[in-house]
Design an enzyme around this catalytic site. Structure first.
Site, mmCIF file in Angstrom:
data_model
loop_
_atom_site.group_PDB
_atom_site.id
_atom_site.type_symbol
_atom_site.label_atom_id
_atom_site.label_comp_id
_atom_site.label_asym_id
_atom_site.label_seq_id
_atom_site.Cartn_x
_atom_site.Cartn_y
_atom_site.Cartn_z
ATOM 1 N NE ARG A 13 -4.105 -1.635 0.724
ATOM 2 C CZ ARG A 13 -5.398 -1.518 0.894
ATOM 3 N NH1 ARG A 13 -5.921 -0.365 1.202
ATOM 4 N NH2 ARG A 13 -6.180 -2.558 0.758
ATOM 5 C CB SER A 108 17.046 4.470 3.300
ATOM 6 O OG SER A 108 17.336 5.843 3.433
ATOM 7 C CB SER A 109 20.526 7.403 0.120
ATOM 8 O OG SER A 109 19.527 8.346 0.409
ATOM 9 C CB CYS A 110 19.312 8.045 5.603
ATOM 10 S SG CYS A 110 18.325 6.737 6.279
ATOM 11 C CE1 TYR A 137 13.102 3.985 7.454
ATOM 12 C CE2 TYR A 137 14.899 5.071 6.291
ATOM 13 C CZ TYR A 137 13.752 4.302 6.270
ATOM 14 O OH TYR A 137 13.261 3.854 5.070
ATOM 15 C CE LYS A 141 14.328 0.809 5.638
ATOM 16 N NZ LYS A 141 13.478 -0.236 5.047
ATOM 17 N N PRO A 164 17.745 2.797 -2.234
ATOM 18 C CG PRO A 164 15.431 2.563 -2.113
ATOM 19 C CD PRO A 164 16.703 2.138 -1.456
ATOM 20 C CG HIS A 180 10.724 11.922 2.733
ATOM 21 N ND1 HIS A 180 9.959 10.786 2.896
ATOM 22 C CD2 HIS A 180 11.885 11.689 3.376
ATOM 23 C CE1 HIS A 180 10.659 9.909 3.589
ATOM 24 N NE2 HIS A 180 11.820 10.420 3.904
HETATM 25 P P1 GDP Z 1 16.162 13.869 4.536
HETATM 26 O O1 GDP Z 1 16.582 13.696 3.103
HETATM 27 O O2 GDP Z 1 16.276 12.636 5.347
HETATM 28 O O3 GDP Z 1 16.883 15.040 5.194
HETATM 29 O O4 GDP Z 1 14.590 14.155 4.563
HETATM 30 P P2 GDP Z 1 13.557 15.278 4.068
HETATM 31 O O5 GDP Z 1 13.103 14.957 2.693
HETATM 32 O O6 GDP Z 1 12.484 15.368 5.120
HETATM 33 O O7 GDP Z 1 14.343 16.678 4.072
HETATM 34 C C1 GDP Z 1 15.272 17.039 3.083
HETATM 35 C C2 GDP Z 1 15.680 18.483 3.232
HETATM 36 O O8 GDP Z 1 14.585 19.322 2.851
HETATM 37 C C3 GDP Z 1 16.074 18.934 4.640
HETATM 38 O O9 GDP Z 1 17.174 19.799 4.540
HETATM 39 C C4 GDP Z 1 14.840 19.688 5.114
HETATM 40 O O10 GDP Z 1 15.130 20.654 6.108
HETATM 41 C C5 GDP Z 1 14.409 20.352 3.812
HETATM 42 N N1 GDP Z 1 13.016 20.831 3.793
HETATM 43 C C6 GDP Z 1 12.625 22.072 3.392
HETATM 44 N N2 GDP Z 1 11.300 22.227 3.537
HETATM 45 C C7 GDP Z 1 10.823 21.052 4.014
HETATM 46 C C8 GDP Z 1 9.512 20.610 4.361
HETATM 47 O O11 GDP Z 1 8.509 21.334 4.279
HETATM 48 N N3 GDP Z 1 9.396 19.300 4.796
HETATM 49 C C9 GDP Z 1 10.485 18.484 4.898
HETATM 50 N N4 GDP Z 1 10.294 17.209 5.304
HETATM 51 N N5 GDP Z 1 11.740 18.886 4.608
HETATM 52 C C10 GDP Z 1 11.910 20.162 4.173
#
Ligand code: GDP
Length: 311
Positions: A13, A108-110, A137, A141, A164, A180
């Site tokens: 899902r 995950s790439s993290c 997380y 992983k 990914p 995200h």
């Molecule tokens: P990450 O790749 O694990 O850091 O996950 P995210 O996709 O949540 O965040 C990626 C980057 O986008 C970080 O630097 C966040 O601070 C930035 N960012 C900017 N605006 C936003 C928002 O509205 N939501 C989230 N989740 N991240 C944001």
């Protein structure tokens, strides 16, 4: 892998699982096995063991996970660690005990160190400290990868792991607290446009760089890996290009048609400064991404409008 092999997609899902099902169906795999949460709680060891004993799927994909953006990961490390460990331990173990021929675990790439050299090659795993905002997380992983490798080493299991990069697409999570960045900014831009707000607030400094892959491209890579990749060594899945969060925000505003200003909320974390994967290994197998970022964002925006946006 035969078109009639029974394939269990755990987490069908979710954004990744649903994309994988679409892909498998389009490639005419006919024996797809799924269970939603009400039918099977993947964190329940006995329920998972009974399910596998009954169904004995020869092919298993672990696309089930508790996932979230930077804020959710940072706020709920206990839940991210425990739930992911439980789900993956139950599924991977039950798959082995019921003689699965192949299992694909999605990481995950993290999992890579915060300051890994860019683009990040698979060999960077466990070479330095992790990014603190998603450490829980990442640790879960990494444990999943190591469990697959342990089954491969100790018992000869063909259990593989793919890593990914940041994903987006249909069935993404658009909740502003837990999503995200790409989904969050799509929703924020849409709502700002609808309300005629003068500004859209972006978290952090906007300087971090991220690589974004459409989930349909990931799904194609997963099918290829199921068919052609039989090594316990992890393999990256990314498009090979990254952009800054600032550039992403501008692109999303263009696609959505929001022409107000961008504002930065620097009380929110940036996370890791850069996360770009080295995808040489996957490209050698013959895969390449098909969906350019702008097109993928436009398509995801249409999905959001049809399935999520109010009014
Ligand atoms: P990450 O790749 O694990 O850091 O996950 P995210 O996709 O949540 O965040 C990626 C980057 O986008 C970080 O630097 C966040 O601070 C930035 N960012 C900017 N605006 C936003 C928002 O509205 N939501 C989230 N989740 N991240 C944001």
């Amino acid at each position: 892998m035969n078109k009639s092999d029974k394939i269990f997609v755990a987490g069908h899902r979710g954004m990744v699982g649903s994309a994988l099902l679409r892909r498998l169906k389009s490639e005419e795999f006919k024996n797809l096995l799924t269970r939603d949460r009400a039918q099977l709680d993947l964190s329940d060891e006995n329920a998972v063991a009974n399910f596998f004993a009954q169904e004995t799927p020869p092919i298993v994909v672990v696309a089930a996970a508790k996932v979230g953006g930077i804020k959710a990961n940072n706020d709920y490390p206990v839940e991210f660690l425990l739930e992911n460990l439980r789900i993956q331990n139950n599924v991977i173990r039950a798959a082995y005990e019921n003689c699965a021929r192949k299992l694909l675990f999605l990481g995950s790439s993290c999992i890579y160190p915060k300051f890994a050299p860019q683009p990040i090659s698979e060999s960077a795993l466990l070479s330095g400290p992790l990014e603190p905002t998603n450490e829980a997380y990442a640790i879960a992983k990494i444990a999943g990868i190591k469990l697959c490798q342990a089954y491969a080493r100790e018992h000869g299991a063909n259990f593989i792991s793919a890593m990914p990069t940041n994903l987006y697409g249909p069935n993404d999570n658009f909740d502003l607290e837990t999503s995200h960045v790409l989904a969050a900014l799509l929703r924020k831009a849409h709502e700002a446009k609808t309300r005629r707000d003068p500004k859209l607030v972006v978290w952090g400094t906007s300087k971090p760089r991220r690589e974004f892959l459409h989930v349909d491209d990931l799904a194609a890579a997963c099918v290829l890996l199921l068919e052609k990749y039989d090594s316990p060594e992890i393999i990256n899945v990314g498009c090979g290009e990254d952009i800054s969060i600032h550039e992403l925000a501008e692109l999303i505003c263009e696609v959505v048609g929001f022409d107000g200003e961008l504002a930065w909320d620097t009380t929110k974390p940036d996370g890791t400064p850069r996360k770009l994967l080295d995808v040489t290994k996957l490209r050698v197998l013959g895969w390449k991404p098909m969906i350019p970022l702008r097109e993928g964002i436009a398509q995801t925006y249409q999905w959001f409008l049809a399935n999520y946006a109010e009014g």
